[in-house]
Motif scaffolding. Structure first.
Motif, PDB file in Angstrom:
ATOM      1  N   ASP A  50       1.043 -12.077 -10.760  1.00 18.03           N
ATOM      2  CA  ASP A  50      -0.342 -11.598 -10.696  1.00 18.03           C
ATOM      3  C   ASP A  50      -0.846 -11.551  -9.257  1.00 18.03           C
ATOM      4  N   VAL A  51      -0.531 -12.568  -8.488  1.00 15.84           N
ATOM      5  CA  VAL A  51      -0.960 -12.613  -7.084  1.00 15.84           C
ATOM      6  C   VAL A  51      -0.333 -11.457  -6.312  1.00 15.84           C
ATOM      7  N   ALA A  55      -2.329  -8.286  -4.602  1.00 19.40           N
ATOM      8  CA  ALA A  55      -2.191  -8.021  -3.163  1.00 19.40           C
ATOM      9  C   ALA A  55      -1.664  -6.612  -2.920  1.00 19.40           C
ATOM     10  N   THR A  56      -0.716  -6.162  -3.736  1.00 16.21           N
ATOM     11  CA  THR A  56      -0.176  -4.808  -3.604  1.00 16.21           C
ATOM     12  C   THR A  56      -1.279  -3.774  -3.776  1.00 16.21           C
ATOM     13  N   GLU A  62       2.609   1.294  -1.283  1.00 14.40           N
ATOM     14  CA  GLU A  62       3.501   2.048  -2.170  1.00 14.40           C
ATOM     15  C   GLU A  62       4.610   1.101  -2.584  1.00 14.40           C
ATOM     16  N   LEU A  63       4.910   1.071  -3.858  1.00 13.89           N
ATOM     17  CA  LEU A  63       5.893   0.137  -4.388  1.00 13.89           C
ATOM     18  C   LEU A  63       7.221   0.837  -4.608  1.00 13.89           C
ATOM     19  N   VAL A 111       5.692  -2.482   6.454  1.00 15.71           N
ATOM     20  CA  VAL A 111       6.727  -2.566   5.431  1.00 15.71           C
ATOM     21  C   VAL A 111       6.922  -4.024   5.063  1.00 15.71           C
ATOM     22  N   LEU A 112       6.684  -4.322   3.806  1.00 16.70           N
ATOM     23  CA  LEU A 112       6.984  -5.641   3.265  1.00 16.70           C
ATOM     24  C   LEU A 112       8.257  -5.472   2.452  1.00 16.70           C
TER      25      LEU A 112
END
Length: 130
Positions: A50-51, A55-56, A62-63, A111-112
């Motif tokens: 959920d966190v 945050a996204t 973009e996932l 970028v993560l």
């Protein structure tokens, strides 16, 4: 070009933790050390899902996998626009993208996960990568 489906990580563990992992592998709970570590990471990601989702959304990321080709960036340049790239997952800047084109079209790059680009493009964008 096939996009990679994973990124290699290196971690340091204490000897006791490593021994405990080896016991679980030996007793058949996991097929190997990597299987144990992947499972532990997935369990933690589920615990905090959920966190991470919030945050996204909050950061407008973009996932997944996003590829930027030379053609994409030339179209951005032709429209006299700039990109603010925000990816959670893997961002790929194609090998045929020149450092000059990248600087002309990419205003910011977050970028993560992992960024795959030539070392020249990464150097050209160094002041725009967060």
């Amino acid at each position: 070009m096939k996009a990679p489906d994973s990124e290699k990580l290196t971690i340091n563990l204490g000897f006791v933790d490593l021994g405990r992992i080896d016991l679980l592998v030996r007793d058949g709970f996991y097929s190997n050390r990597s299987d144990f570590i992947r499972t532990a990471i997935r369990n933690q990601l589920l615990t905090h899902a959920d966190v991470a989702t919030n945050a996204t959304n909050r950061l407008s990321l973009e996932l997944g996998l996003r590829t930027f080709t030379r053609t994409d960036l030339e179209a951005v340049a032709a429209a006299n626009e700039h990109l603010d790239i925000r990816v959670l997952g893997l961002a790929i800047i194609a090998d045929d993208v020149t450092p000059e084109l990248a600087r002309r079209t990419i205003a910011s790059l977050t970028v993560l996960g992992a960024l795959h680009a030539s070392s020249e493009v990464k150097a050209a964008l160094a002041d725009r990568i967060s």
